[in-house]
Scaffold this active site. Structure first.
Site, PDB file in Angstrom:
ATOM      1  N   LEU A 194       1.606   3.229   8.083  1.00  0.00           N
ATOM      2  CA  LEU A 194       1.196   2.121   7.503  1.00  0.00           C
ATOM      3  C   LEU A 194       2.000   0.867   7.690  1.00  0.00           C
ATOM      4  O   LEU A 194       1.368  -0.311   7.167  1.00  0.00           O
ATOM      5  CB  LEU A 194       1.242   2.367   5.947  1.00  0.00           C
ATOM      6  CG  LEU A 194       0.722   3.564   5.338  1.00  0.00           C
ATOM      7  CD1 LEU A 194       0.806   3.834   3.889  1.00  0.00           C
ATOM      8  CD2 LEU A 194      -0.906   3.483   5.565  1.00  0.00           C
ATOM      9  N   ALA A 195       3.101   1.014   8.300  1.00  0.00           N
ATOM     10  CA  ALA A 195       3.938  -0.249   8.560  1.00  0.00           C
ATOM     11  C   ALA A 195       3.205  -1.209   9.352  1.00  0.00           C
ATOM     12  O   ALA A 195       2.661  -1.060  10.553  1.00  0.00           O
ATOM     13  CB  ALA A 195       5.179   0.192   9.088  1.00  0.00           C
ATOM     14  N   TYR A 222      -4.613 -10.766  14.170  1.00  0.00           N
ATOM     15  CA  TYR A 222      -4.333  -9.541  13.400  1.00  0.00           C
ATOM     16  C   TYR A 222      -5.608  -8.481  13.915  1.00  0.00           C
ATOM     17  O   TYR A 222      -5.160  -7.366  14.061  1.00  0.00           O
ATOM     18  CB  TYR A 222      -4.535  -9.942  11.971  1.00  0.00           C
ATOM     19  CG  TYR A 222      -4.568  -8.825  10.971  1.00  0.00           C
ATOM     20  CD1 TYR A 222      -3.605  -7.909  10.841  1.00  0.00           C
ATOM     21  CD2 TYR A 222      -5.664  -8.609  10.013  1.00  0.00           C
ATOM     22  CE1 TYR A 222      -3.462  -6.732  10.086  1.00  0.00           C
ATOM     23  CE2 TYR A 222      -5.623  -7.439   9.159  1.00  0.00           C
ATOM     24  CZ  TYR A 222      -4.572  -6.497   9.177  1.00  0.00           C
ATOM     25  OH  TYR A 222      -4.447  -5.645   8.197  1.00  0.00           O
ATOM     26  N   ILE A 267       0.706  -1.346   0.012  1.00  0.00           N
ATOM     27  CA  ILE A 267      -0.033  -0.026   0.259  1.00  0.00           C
ATOM     28  C   ILE A 267       0.939   1.230  -0.111  1.00  0.00           C
ATOM     29  O   ILE A 267       0.522   2.210  -0.653  1.00  0.00           O
ATOM     30  CB  ILE A 267      -0.912  -0.165   1.199  1.00  0.00           C
ATOM     31  CG1 ILE A 267      -2.047  -1.050   1.080  1.00  0.00           C
ATOM     32  CG2 ILE A 267      -1.724   1.395   1.578  1.00  0.00           C
ATOM     33  CD1 ILE A 267      -2.673  -1.263   2.311  1.00  0.00           C
TER      34      ILE A 267
END
Length: 279
Positions: free
Chosen positions: A67-68, A130, A12
């Site tokens: 975003l990492a 997650y 992304i």
């Protein structure tokens, strides 16, 4: 604006960095490797972001876009829980250094099993490492931003679609199977309904959110329209001229997947409308 983007070398990240540069922003791209983009408005930090010293910056950027994240497609990987303290410490360090706005990429998997539209008030009951880790980071970031009087934007992503074969999504696997000349692609029932966004539009929405600070909180990166997985992928195959066929029922639907889940697009549409008006 000057914007830090972590995970800039990721699936992304590259698209978002390019979108921000195209819009005229200055970008500090952070990742374990170069994002591969050359631009006069781009600076890069290549290395472990969790070791970055914000005190090295000559001036504090307008926003940190985080975003990492590793193993994003492996929902049950233990790394999500192992890395959570690192993400928390990184965001806290940015705020301590004077960052006034934090934007973080979230996921629909924070919500857990839910039927219908998802908005910022939808209760979250994640069921995978997650989803649990992302949801915990959202709650922790919200509290940190309250303590440091900073603005917070949580970008809750739904399903991202690309035909370039990158990443590890079902679309990337389908592209790989087509390139290998396989005649069939093992599939689920295809009846579950999701919210899909093409890669370019996904990156455009992310860039639009961080390019403004009037709308904050949880913001869905989404289309706002539920489509059956089988229907969408059949059209994807047709649009790309693939020869491969879906072998329905070869895999069971995942037990934690909702029959139909999609994002309420009220906030992102308001951001995009304002962007078009001001263009």
């Amino acid at each position: 604006m000057k914007i830090i983007v972590t995970g800039a070398d990721g699936y992304i990240g590259r698209g978002v960095v390019q979108e921000l540069l195209d819009e005229g922003h200055q970008v500090i791209a952070m990742g374990l490797s170069s994002c591969g983009i050359v631009d006069d408005n781009l600076l890069e930090y290549v290395g472990n972001i969790f070791e970055f010293d914000f005190g090295l910056l000559p001036a504090m950027p307008d926003v940190l876009l985080h975003l990492a994240w590793r193993d994003g497609f492996s929902h049950n990987a233990i790394s999500h829980l192992e890395d959570l303290p690192k993400h928390y410490t990184f965001i806290k360090a940015a705020l301590e250094a004077g960052m006034k706005r934090i934007a973080v990429m979230g996921t629909m998997h924070e919500v857990g099993y839910h039927e219908g539209a998802v908005d910022e008030l939808t209760p979250c009951h994640p069921t995978t490492p997650y989803g649990v880790a992302k949801n915990a980071l959202r709650e922790l970031t919200t509290e940190l931003c309250r303590q440091y009087k900073a603005k917070m934007q949580w970008l809750r992503g739904f399903y991202l679609v690309s035909n370039d074969g990158r990443g590890d999504s079902i679309f990337a696997k389908l592209v790989a199977a087509e390139r290998e000349g396989k005649r069939e692609f093992p599939f689920t029932t295809g009846k579950t309904k999701y919210d899909f966004l093409p890669y370019k539009e996904f990156c455009k929405q992310v860039a639009a959110v961080v390019s403004q600070d009037a709308i904050t909180g949880i913001i869905n990166i989404c289309s706002g329209t539920p489509v059956a997985l089988g229907t969408y992928i059949e059209q994807f195959i047709k649009d790309n001229g693939f020869a491969i066929k879906l072998a329905y029922g070869k895999f069971p639907d995942r037990p934690y997947d909702s029959p139909a889940i999609w994002g309420d697009n009220t906030k992102i549409q308001a951001i995009l409308d304002a962007e078009s008006y001001n263009a």
